[in-house]
Design a protein around this motif. Sequence first.
Motif, PDB file in Angstrom:
ATOM      1  N   ILE A 117       0.828  -1.203   0.000  1.00 56.16           N
ATOM      2  CA  ILE A 117       0.000   0.000   0.000  1.00 56.16           C
ATOM      3  C   ILE A 117       0.866   1.257   0.000  1.00 56.16           C
ATOM      4  CG2 ILE A 117      -1.735   1.314   1.285  1.00 56.16           C
ATOM      5  CD1 ILE A 117      -2.697  -1.326   2.499  1.00 56.16           C
ATOM      6  N   HIS A 118       0.540   2.164  -0.918  1.00 55.87           N
ATOM      7  CA  HIS A 118       1.075   3.525  -0.830  1.00 55.87           C
ATOM      8  C   HIS A 118      -0.098   4.451  -0.558  1.00 55.87           C
ATOM      9  CE1 HIS A 118       2.241   7.563  -2.097  1.00 55.87           C
ATOM     10  NE2 HIS A 118       3.476   7.208  -1.771  1.00 55.87           N
ATOM     11  N   PHE A 119      -0.064   5.062   0.627  1.00 54.21           N
ATOM     12  CA  PHE A 119      -1.120   6.001   1.018  1.00 54.21           C
ATOM     13  C   PHE A 119      -0.553   7.407   0.882  1.00 54.21           C
ATOM     14  CE2 PHE A 119      -4.017   8.097   4.107  1.00 54.21           C
ATOM     15  CZ  PHE A 119      -5.221   7.679   3.556  1.00 54.21           C
ATOM     16  N   ASP A 120      -1.222   8.218   0.064  1.00 49.74           N
ATOM     17  CA  ASP A 120      -0.721   9.536  -0.312  1.00 49.74           C
ATOM     18  C   ASP A 120      -0.287  10.351   0.918  1.00 49.74           C
ATOM     19  OD1 ASP A 120      -0.330  12.083  -1.426  1.00 49.74           O
ATOM     20  OD2 ASP A 120      -1.940  11.808  -2.878  1.00 49.74           O
TER      21      ASP A 120
ATOM     22  N   PHE B 285       3.863  -1.926   3.363  1.00 52.73           N
ATOM     23  CA  PHE B 285       3.645  -0.519   3.005  1.00 52.73           C
ATOM     24  C   PHE B 285       4.892   0.037   2.330  1.00 52.73           C
ATOM     25  CE2 PHE B 285       0.690  -1.402   6.360  1.00 52.73           C
ATOM     26  CZ  PHE B 285      -0.436  -0.661   6.048  1.00 52.73           C
ATOM     27  N   ALA B 286       4.674   0.961   1.389  1.00 50.05           N
ATOM     28  CA  ALA B 286       5.810   1.640   0.759  1.00 50.05           C
ATOM     29  C   ALA B 286       6.654   2.298   1.842  1.00 50.05           C
ATOM     30  CB  ALA B 286       5.305   2.681  -0.236  1.00 50.05           C
ATOM     31  N   ARG B 287       7.989   2.136   1.742  1.00 50.03           N
ATOM     32  CA  ARG B 287       8.881   2.652   2.782  1.00 50.03           C
ATOM     33  C   ARG B 287       8.845   4.174   2.833  1.00 50.03           C
ATOM     34  NH1 ARG B 287      11.861  -1.332   0.097  1.00 50.03           N
ATOM     35  NH2 ARG B 287      12.006  -3.276   1.299  1.00 50.03           N
ATOM     36  N   LYS B 288       8.632   4.810   1.681  1.00 49.61           N
ATOM     37  CA  LYS B 288       8.575   6.270   1.629  1.00 49.61           C
ATOM     38  C   LYS B 288       7.287   6.688   0.949  1.00 49.61           C
ATOM     39  CE  LYS B 288      11.068  10.398   0.118  1.00 49.61           C
ATOM     40  NZ  LYS B 288      12.257  10.926  -0.603  1.00 49.61           N
ATOM     41  N   ARG B 289       6.524   7.526   1.637  1.00 46.35           N
ATOM     42  CA  ARG B 289       5.275   8.023   1.068  1.00 46.35           C
ATOM     43  C   ARG B 289       5.539   9.318   0.299  1.00 46.35           C
ATOM     44  NH1 ARG B 289       1.845   9.067   5.928  1.00 46.35           N
ATOM     45  NH2 ARG B 289       0.226   9.596   4.406  1.00 46.35           N
ATOM     46  N   ILE B 290       4.850   9.472  -0.838  1.00 50.32           N
ATOM     47  CA  ILE B 290       5.029  10.610  -1.734  1.00 50.32           C
ATOM     48  C   ILE B 290       3.763  11.458  -1.728  1.00 50.32           C
ATOM     49  CG2 ILE B 290       5.530  11.302  -4.122  1.00 50.32           C
ATOM     50  CD1 ILE B 290       7.831   9.860  -2.829  1.00 50.32           C
ATOM     51  N   ARG B 291       3.956  12.767  -1.811  1.00 52.51           N
ATOM     52  CA  ARG B 291       2.813  13.657  -2.041  1.00 52.51           C
ATOM     53  C   ARG B 291       2.478  13.611  -3.534  1.00 52.51           C
ATOM     54  NH1 ARG B 291       1.745  17.527   1.835  1.00 52.51           N
ATOM     55  NH2 ARG B 291       1.086  19.018   0.239  1.00 52.51           N
TER      56      ARG B 291
ATOM     57  N   LEU C  60       6.508   2.910  -7.898  1.00 55.34           N
ATOM     58  CA  LEU C  60       7.806   2.236  -7.777  1.00 55.34           C
ATOM     59  C   LEU C  60       8.134   1.938  -6.321  1.00 55.34           C
ATOM     60  CD1 LEU C  60       9.884   4.262 -10.404  1.00 55.34           C
ATOM     61  CD2 LEU C  60       9.192   1.862 -10.574  1.00 55.34           C
ATOM     62  N   ASN C  61       7.820   2.851  -5.419  1.00 55.85           N
ATOM     63  CA  ASN C  61       8.079   2.623  -3.999  1.00 55.85           C
ATOM     64  C   ASN C  61       7.277   1.431  -3.477  1.00 55.85           C
ATOM     65  OD1 ASN C  61       9.704   4.855  -4.159  1.00 55.85           O
ATOM     66  ND2 ASN C  61       8.417   6.186  -2.898  1.00 55.85           N
ATOM     67  N   ALA C  62       5.997   1.350  -3.908  1.00 51.47           N
ATOM     68  CA  ALA C  62       5.152   0.232  -3.478  1.00 51.47           C
ATOM     69  C   ALA C  62       5.622  -1.081  -4.097  1.00 51.47           C
ATOM     70  CB  ALA C  62       3.698   0.511  -3.849  1.00 51.47           C
ATOM     71  N   ILE C  63       6.085  -1.025  -5.346  1.00 51.81           N
ATOM     72  CA  ILE C  63       6.597  -2.220  -6.013  1.00 51.81           C
ATOM     73  C   ILE C  63       7.842  -2.754  -5.304  1.00 51.81           C
ATOM     74  CG2 ILE C  63       7.740  -3.026  -8.114  1.00 51.81           C
ATOM     75  CD1 ILE C  63       5.847  -1.257  -9.709  1.00 51.81           C
ATOM     76  N   GLU C  64       8.765  -1.851  -4.977  1.00 56.96           N
ATOM     77  CA  GLU C  64       9.990  -2.266  -4.285  1.00 56.96           C
ATOM     78  C   GLU C  64       9.673  -2.947  -2.958  1.00 56.96           C
ATOM     79  OE1 GLU C  64      12.230   1.284  -3.916  1.00 56.96           O
ATOM     80  OE2 GLU C  64      13.113   1.151  -5.928  1.00 56.96           O
ATOM     81  N   ALA C  65       8.741  -2.381  -2.215  1.00 55.20           N
ATOM     82  CA  ALA C  65       8.354  -2.968  -0.937  1.00 55.20           C
ATOM     83  C   ALA C  65       7.748  -4.355  -1.135  1.00 55.20           C
ATOM     84  CB  ALA C  65       7.368  -2.052  -0.218  1.00 55.20           C
TER      85      ALA C  65
END
Length: 525
Positions: A33-36, A59-65, A78-83
């Motif tokens: 999950i990537h939560f904005d 969860f994505a390690r770093k959340r993006i605005r 990409l962050n969610a894919i890597e996780a």
Amino acid sequence: MAKIAFILLCHKDPEAIIKQAQRLTAAGDYMSIHFDARAAPSAYARIRKALADNDNVTFARKRIRCGWGEWSLVQATLNAIEAAADAFPRATHFYMLSGDCMPIKSAEYIHDFLGNHDRDFIESFDYFESDWIKTGWREERLIYRHFFNEREQKKLFYASYNLQKRFNLTRKVPEDIQVMIGSQWWCLRRRTIEWILDFVKRRRDVIRFFRTTWIPDETFFQTVVRHLVPGHEIESRTLTFLLFSDYGMPVTFYNDHYDLLLSQDYLFARKISPEAKELKRRLGVLYSSEGTEFQISNEGASLYKFLSGRGRIGRRFTMRFWESEASLGHERELLIVVCKKWHVAKRLLERIRQVTNVPCVEYLFSEADTDLPDLGGIQATMNKRHRHRRALMRMLFEYYDTDRMIICLDPANLDLMQDFCGDRASTKLLEIECHFSDEYLIGHAQRVGLAGKRTPRETIDRLMPTIRHDLVFESDRIREADFPGHLRIRESNPVDLNVDPLMEFLSISRDQAHHIASADHLFTD
């Protein structure tokens, strides 16, 4: 067996996200999950707490605005894919979802489908050659650098664009990259995901290029997958059923769309209305079911186009600019037979051929394989026939060396009738009114793509009154147009009542008209 890592990009409705994660992972699959980062921290904390004990969720390690049209959406993905790739080594497929998506097949069906189709599912069309972009910018998305959000920083966005355009500050696409475009909702195999992550590390030049393109979520993955994966291993389609309105907005599905969604040849659907609680409940039960069989008819897109288009009447039909001085000819007479049942009109024309010497051409504006002479290519495609309609008709008059000719038109072709009846040539219209049985209407719906042989009977029953009303509406529009020389014969009439209209339409004797009107099985389906 296929095991799916769902890549979920979301920004609202934490309760729905929690339920979606619980539902999809209950079948043994995974979710990243990537939560904005724009969303409220309390909403994110609620999701983390509710799913803390679920080992199949990461969860994505770093959340993006995230912002619409920005690179941030690609980076969040990409962050969610890597996780997911790190947390779930047993995942065989990675499926991109949004918080508005719901499965429209059972988990059993979805796993079997992906296990039996060893390929990547991602829309991937040539950016410049395809017509995927219907309106608006095309090359401008790529050759100029876009640093600002078009929706939130509109003035800066267009000021930057105009400045670059004024001073010709363009750039080239990386030489070994063919830019592709398509839907951002894809399903990729693990090997492809690993290749993408490696590509991102190696090709910083490509990343720099896409970082400042506009709407890169429609081009980045589509381009990279086509660059890395052999073409025969890519199916250029999405497995998520979605429709768009004429205004480019996603169509929303509600409680009464359940049967429609199940019959589509897709695995998920987007967007499900937040208020469609009954639809969500039924789809949740369906997802966990076993042994469910699905009757795929796949008429959703054509059915939506048909129903949404019924209200768009009132267009202005005039002569095209290339035909402003083009007439069929003062001395010529065009006879038009109008009938929804094409086989009835064709039988009538065959009978007319036996009685008169008037050349007859069947549904040349509806059937691509209508028997037409070679007229230098103007007859080659339906698009050309409609665009150059008067020129085509003049050439047919000349080819048959005649001043009288009969053609057939579908009642839906009101624009053609108005065009021809507005010509300086003499025009007559013979409308054939037929009875439409339920069996005929079902066959008509299947022929035009509104239903398939496996469409559920409940869907057909709901559709039937609309189709029947639409046929009546077409006839009413013709009547309201008040064409001069508009005649009518009816299936319900005795033969004698159809004789006079045929006499007037064809300018023949009563005996000849009676011979035509009394043809055996003229109205038989």
